[in-house]
Write an enzyme that holds these catalytic residues in place. Structure first.
Site, PDB file in Angstrom:
ATOM      1  N   GLY A 130      48.766 -73.786  17.774  1.00 35.49           N
ATOM      2  CA  GLY A 130      48.849 -74.628  18.965  1.00 35.49           C
ATOM      3  C   GLY A 130      47.777 -74.235  19.951  1.00 35.49           C
ATOM      4  CB  ILE A 156      48.059 -86.203  14.828  1.00 32.08           C
ATOM      5  CG1 ILE A 156      47.985 -84.770  14.267  1.00 32.08           C
ATOM      6  CG2 ILE A 156      46.664 -86.826  14.932  1.00 32.08           C
ATOM      7  CD1 ILE A 156      47.384 -83.721  15.209  1.00 32.08           C
ATOM      8  CG  ASP A 241      34.190 -79.206  29.276  1.00 27.67           C
ATOM      9  OD1 ASP A 241      35.148 -78.575  29.746  1.00 27.67           O
ATOM     10  OD2 ASP A 241      32.996 -79.003  29.558  1.00 27.67           O
ATOM     11  NE  ARG A 269      69.958 -95.955  49.457  1.00 27.50           N
ATOM     12  CZ  ARG A 269      71.156 -96.333  49.041  1.00 27.50           C
ATOM     13  NH1 ARG A 269      71.411 -97.599  48.783  1.00 27.50           N
ATOM     14  NH2 ARG A 269      72.100 -95.421  48.867  1.00 27.50           N
ATOM     15  CD  GLN A 280      60.065 -85.884  62.306  1.00 24.99           C
ATOM     16  OE1 GLN A 280      60.420 -84.713  62.289  1.00 24.99           O
ATOM     17  NE2 GLN A 280      59.314 -86.382  63.267  1.00 24.99           N
ATOM     18  CD  GLU A 364      43.023 -84.484  25.722  1.00 28.98           C
ATOM     19  OE1 GLU A 364      41.966 -84.149  26.284  1.00 28.98           O
ATOM     20  OE2 GLU A 364      43.199 -85.610  25.220  1.00 28.98           O
TER      21      GLU A 364
END
Ligand SMILES: Cc1cc2nc3c(=O)[nH]c(=O)nc-3n(C[C@H](O)[C@H](O)[C@H](O)COP(=O)(O)OP(=O)(O)OC[C@H]3O[C@@H](n4cnc5c(N)ncnc54)[C@H](O)[C@@H]3O)c2cc1C
Ligand SMILES: Cc1cc2nc3c(=O)[nH]c(=O)nc-3n(C[C@H](O)[C@H](O)[C@H](O)COP(=O)(O)OP(=O)(O)OC[C@H]3O[C@@H](n4cnc5c(N)ncnc54)[C@H](O)[C@@H]3O)c2cc1C
Lengths: 386, 252
Positions: A130, A156, A241, A269, A280, A364
């Site tokens: 892995g 895959i 990358d 709501r 807040q 990835e």
């Protein structure tokens, strides 16, 4: 190639409209059926979305990294399942060929990958391999001008649909590390290549992964990506990358969608005599999410710009992937929280996104692997400058 | 056959329109603009005629500010072959009136000699619903308005029109002006490769003066106002009460 601002805007507007008018309304259906309707697959193909990152000379659009992430921000706004469909052709499935393929391999595969006729998968992970991706165990034994592949690849993406697999296998049995790994281009239907049943995933229903099994699968030596043994792992790392920035941009898009859902819910709501949006403590959650999503957007844009300018951005791409994927996890958690009990129910998009975005911290390169990459790179650079 | 498709740059249909504080018009500064949705349908229909082998060339034309270039690029990306931009104003707030647009289009028609002009039935900004009709009058061509179905056969076109309470099918002689309605088709999304190819398609730039048309406004806008705000609802206790309330306000 680099587009002028007007063309890029037109691009982005078109994708944005397509996402909002066509894809967002289909999200529930795709999740329920665990499938993207074929007519939508055809539409996505016609729009050219499979070939965004494939050079124009091979029938793609050839976007720069900066341009690609602008489109990925838009695609991220809807279910990641749609993105996954085109993800491998634009990313891990095609980039190896673009970067290291022979002219024959490019000419043979890229045009069909660009128009989506052929779906590509990237087969690196194995049951016992892995994060330590260099320790690939699938073997490729040379027999004359052929190689015989044996082993199993796991999780895959797009394998059930794929026509082409980039397979990483060990050609040098005397090694156990990355130096003995070679990348092969193996076409679906090659005798000895089999698929396992579809995996049952936590989220991203409509996108599929499965095992890819090789049992004495014979491929010609010309199937070696770039024609060179022992550089497969280097190819894999280069590909990742670029993929990291794309995934990061998708995370930003998803976070923006989650914020959009949360904000609208909080405005509509009412509790304690007024809208949640006026409280807040709710605003604090919204503000944190907005700030973090904005920070990730800036990281993506800046790193993409530097990559386009030719700078090595491995460290920054890892920083961005780690931050963006962790960020969208926090934003999804707050989105569920702002929705209260409704956020736990499948009728609300945030419940689905909460599960969908969990993956971004895993594939990835997991968050821990990004930390390892960043930390190692920091120490290496510091020592070099002493 | 050549098809001419006039397209207008209007405020995007998703944007919430705001009236300027002095009531002189709608605020368009930094507002997203797009192709008039009815014109998109006209472009789509022209492309379908071309795909069916009934048209050879599609020319998109826009009259307005220089930025209408973007609108024309969209038409080119969808599938128009070339475009003509007629710059007739500098300020994005200037709306060229239908008669001036029709006069310019008449000149373009003279120069281009299309067999068909396909335009939107109206623009969603000022809802004038007049340009196509005026153009037909200026040219003395047949017209078919509010088309929800169109078929072109030789020197005639059959147009199904959406009229109040039903459909009317008429046969018009070509060349003709057809104005299109919402249900004619569903416009395609421009594909990414076609957006790039559109960059290379010809876009001619002209001015209203080139055609000798005076675009000075003839209408005076006295006042622009926001739609009345929706009144708050009330909760009723029973069906009887609901019926009574509706009677009270004269709704039933
Ligand atoms: C939906 C999905 C799609 C995928 N698609 C593809 C694909 O298309 N192609 C492909 O090749 N693979 C694919 N993968 C595989 C994916 O890349 C791997 O799951 C990922 O790299 C992690 O490997 P692993 O699952 O074996 O976890 P492991 O490597 O076993 O990791 C388990 C945990 O240990 C941590 N860990 C591992 N090593 C270290 C270390 N050195 N230090 C600290 N922590 C560590 C990890 O961060 C993680 O938290 C996919 C996976 C999923 C879930
Ligand atoms: C699986 C499940 C089982 C349940 N079982 C039961 C049950 O058996 N019996 C039962 O009666 N109920 C049950 N509930 C309901 C549950 O108790 C409520 O969902 C919970 O109290 C939150 O209420 P709400 O969903 O209406 O969210 P809301 O009250 O609308 O809250 C939404 C968000 O706003 C925040 N918020 C609300 N008011 C304020 C404020 N003044 N200031 C700052 N933030 C605020 C909340 O913390 C939350 O983040 C269940 C819910 C679920 C999901």
């Amino acid at each position: 190639m680099s587009l002028d601002a007007e063309t890029l805007n037109q691009f982005r507007d078109t994708v944005s409209r397509f996402v909002r008018e066509r894809l967002v309304p289909l999200e529930d259906k795709v999740a329920e059926d665990d499938a993207i309707p074929e007519d939508v697959v055809a539409e996505i193909r016609e729009m050219g979305l499979f070939g965004m990152s494939i050079p124009e000379e091979y029938g793609g659009v050839g976007l720069t990294m900066s341009e690609e992430v602008q489109i990925a921000f838009e695609l991220g706004f809807t279910s990641p399942a749609f993105r996954s469909l085109i993800g491998t052709n634009n990313g891990i499935g095609s980039q190896g060929i673009i970067m290291d393929g022979t002219p024959e391999q490019k000419a043979k595969y890229l045009p069909r990958l660009a128009n989506g006729e052929l779906i590509a998968s990237f087969a690196l992970t194995e049951p016992d391999v892995g994060s330590d991706a260099g320790s690939v165990r699938t073997s490729a034994r040379r027999e004359g001008d052929h190689y015989v592949l044996n082993g199993t690849k796991r999780f895959i993406t797009n394998a059930p649909r794929a026509g082409l697999f980039t397979v990483f296998a060990r050609t040098d049995p005397n090694t156990t590390d990355a130096s003995g790994v070679t990348a092969f281009l193996v076409e679906a239907g090659t005798p000895g290549l089999k698929l396992g049943p579809k995996d049952h995933k936590m989220g991203q229903r409509g996108a599929h992964t499965c095992d890819v099994i090789f049992e004495d699968c014979r491929v010609p030596a010309s199937a070696i990506l770039g024609g060179k043994e022992g550089v497969g792992f280097k190819t894999a790392m280069k590909v990742l990358d670029r993929g990291r920035l794309h995934i990061s941009a998708i995370c930003v898009g998803a976070a923006e969608r989650l914020i959009h859902e949360s904000l609208n819910y909080a405005i509509d709501r009412k509790q304690f005599g007024g809208p949640l949006a006026d409280k807040q403590l709710i605003q604090a959650m919204l503000a944190d999410s907005r700030t973090e999503a904005y920070a990730a957007r800036c990281m993506v844009e800046e790193t993409a710009r530097r990559k386009d300018a030719g700078t090595n951005v491995s460290e920054e791409a890892a920083c961005t992937k780690m931050y963006a994927s962790e960020m969208v996890g926090r934003v999804a958690d707050r989105a569920v929280q702002i929705h209260g009990g409704a956020g736990y129910m499948t009728e609300y998009a945030v419940e689905r996104f909460y599960r969908d975005v969990r993956l971004f911290r895993i594939y990835e390169g997991t968050t821990q692997i990004q930390q390892v990459i960043i930390g190692r790179s920091m120490v290496r650079n510091a020592l070099r400058n002493r | 056959m050549k098809v001419l498709v006039p397209v207008k740059r209007v405020i995007d249909y998703n944007v919430k329109v705001r009236v300027k504080a002095d009531g002189s018009g709608v605020d368009l500064a930094n507002v997203k603009m797009s192709m008039n949705p009815f014109d998109e349908i006209a472009v789509e229909e022209a492309i379908r005629l071309k795909e069916a082998g009934k048209a050879e060339e599609i020319v998109a034309v826009s009259v307005g500010v220089k930025q209408a270039q973007e609108t024309l690029r969209t038409a080119l990306a969808m599938g128009a072959d070339r475009a003509i931009l007629v710059v007739a104003a500098d300020d994005v707030h200037t709306d060229i009136e239908p008669l001036a647009v029709a006069k310019i289009l008449a000149k373009v028609v003279e120069a281009e000699q299309p067999g068909l002009v396909l335009c939107g039935k109206q623009a969603i900004d000022n809802d004038m619903n007049a340009t196509g009709q005026m153009l037909s009058a200026l040219l003395g061509w047949s017209q078919g308005t509010f088309a929800s179905e169109l078929s072109v056969d030789g020197d005639h076109a059959t147009v199904t029109r959406e009229v109040d309470g039903g459909l009317q099918t008429i046969k018009v002689k070509m060349p003709a002006i057809i104005t299109v309605d919402l249900r004619l088709n569903e416009p395609r999304y421009a594909s990414l490769p076609n957006i790039m190819k559109a960059k290379k398609k010809p876009l001619d730039e002209k001015t209203a003066a080139d055609y000798g048309v005076d675009v000075a406004p003839r209408l005076e806008i006295v006042k622009t106002a926001e739609p009345a705000a929706r009144a708050a609802g009330i909760m009723v206790g029973s069906v009887d009460e609901l019926v009574q309330k509706l009677k009270d306000v004269g709704a039933i």
